[in-house]
Design an enzyme around this catalytic site. Sequence first.
Site, PDB file in Angstrom:
ATOM      1  CG  HIS A 106      -1.925   0.975   1.366  1.00 33.50           C
ATOM      2  ND1 HIS A 106      -1.667   2.286   1.677  1.00 33.50           N
ATOM      3  CD2 HIS A 106      -3.260   0.873   1.197  1.00 33.50           C
ATOM      4  CE1 HIS A 106      -2.807   2.955   1.702  1.00 33.50           C
ATOM      5  NE2 HIS A 106      -3.786   2.122   1.408  1.00 33.50           N
ATOM      6  CG  ASP A 183       0.739  -2.304   6.151  1.00 30.97           C
ATOM      7  OD1 ASP A 183      -0.197  -2.408   6.960  1.00 30.97           O
ATOM      8  OD2 ASP A 183       0.617  -1.764   5.038  1.00 30.97           O
TER       9      ASP A 183
END
Lengths: 391, 142
Positions: A106, A183
Amino acid sequence: MTKYKKIAYLDNAATTPVPKSVIETINNYYGCRKVSVHRGMYDLAGEVTRDYEHVREQVAQWIGASKSTEVIFTSGTTDGLNLVANSYGTTNLTDQDQIIVSIFEHHSNFVPWQQIAKKTGATLKVVGTTPDGQLDLNELEHLISSKTKIVALSMMSNVLGNLVPVKEVADLIHRQNGILVVDAAQSVAHVPINVQSLGADFLAFSAHKMFGPTGVGVLFGKEQLLKGMPPIQYGGEMVDQVDLKHTSFQNAPIKFEAGTPNIAGVLGLGTAIDYIQDVGYQTIEQREQVLMDRLLSGLRAIKSVKIYGPQVDNQHFGVVSFNVGDYHAHDVATILNSEGVAVRAGHLCAEPLMNQLGVSSVVRASVTFETTLSEIKCLIDAVRKVEDILK
Amino acid sequence: MNNVQQLYQKIILEHANHPNGFGVLESYTHQVELRNVECGDSFQVFALVEERQIKKISFVGEGCIISKASASMMIDSIHGTKIENIQKQVENFQNMILNKPFDENSLGDLVAFKSLNQFPTRVRCGMLPWHALIQILEEINE
């Protein structure tokens, strides 16, 4: 649960609904006990501080941190990852070093590293995927060297929905004395997280993607690493002593939490964790697999649909991205919207991956264990109508 | 026709599939590139401006049906037009898709986008080529 107005809500990877209990916690704070934490000399301030700090302990236990002081409250995953990049990155990287991220990150776990590489002169390397969208471990093994100081990796792609073998990556980087930043934004609502068994040195997630409120998240960091890291924001709460010339800081985690924190958010996060624990990840995974089987088989039955990422069942954890023929994802999403189906369409904050897939955008349908089979049916029925309208 | 059928009516699909003015001009005085940050779509608009008149105009780029059709119909509607009149046309088109009062008669085929104001999330797509044109007009007026 959040009551969506007559729509099939399949944008859970963007943000999930919240259960009533979370709303009650937040309402109760704002309605009956809105005082600040850590400072007040009255009973209510003490009570709220205790509840707030209790959530820190709850999080630590939930993710397997060895101490609650390894848990920093942030405004979300982006905030946490930026903190690591700006504090740990700036202190530890030189122009001799390397950072490795994956192609499917991302933007929030890509851009901070790209920018910190520019700032420090370090080299940013990008590991790709195998043809079916899995992390290319062979390539990663080849890329990692004694120069690699940081590997920053998403535990689950927000586009492809597959899990990454985090532990194997941790072993590879630890052998070279580098660190692993995870993440976990996309995975936290779907699979259990244990920082010890994952081998994570840092791990970030957001409450709003796991049935909690927006604007609050967690950064886990190993104690010895946090110790050597400077704060990146200065202000109230995080200081130890201030005089006209010098300031000394509190220890972690407080030195990273300048200003009045998101108290309602943290309390809401605690209730969201209760909610997940009451249901249990086993139930969550079982229900989601039923939903994803139906979703994938429904999409596969439509000839013009191309599914990205793994082509086998049980490897999409709550997320599937696709396109319909050559139609643009925004046109498809508009048709779906007109049929009452809410999906995400666009580059999904993952432009490097879009470039690799050779598309500018995709349609993404994403579920939680609370999604219903009738919502899945609405989506499939709506996708079937796309070609009739656009051809 | 329901709203979505109106949005994707025949004339819009035809313009998207066979856009007019697609390609790079051999010679041009202005070139603007714009991106839709939500989907990464990108359009380049080229214009040959002489004596405050758009002599030639074209575009290239990747986009959805709405943005491609809008670019194609925009080019049809302003080809050979004086700068002063283009300004009015831009405002008129913008008014229509923002659901403000507009003059239907002067828009020609562009009225096909009348229902776009029912799709607020797509207004950006319909306006993308027009925003490039607005940038060109600003350059001309500088």
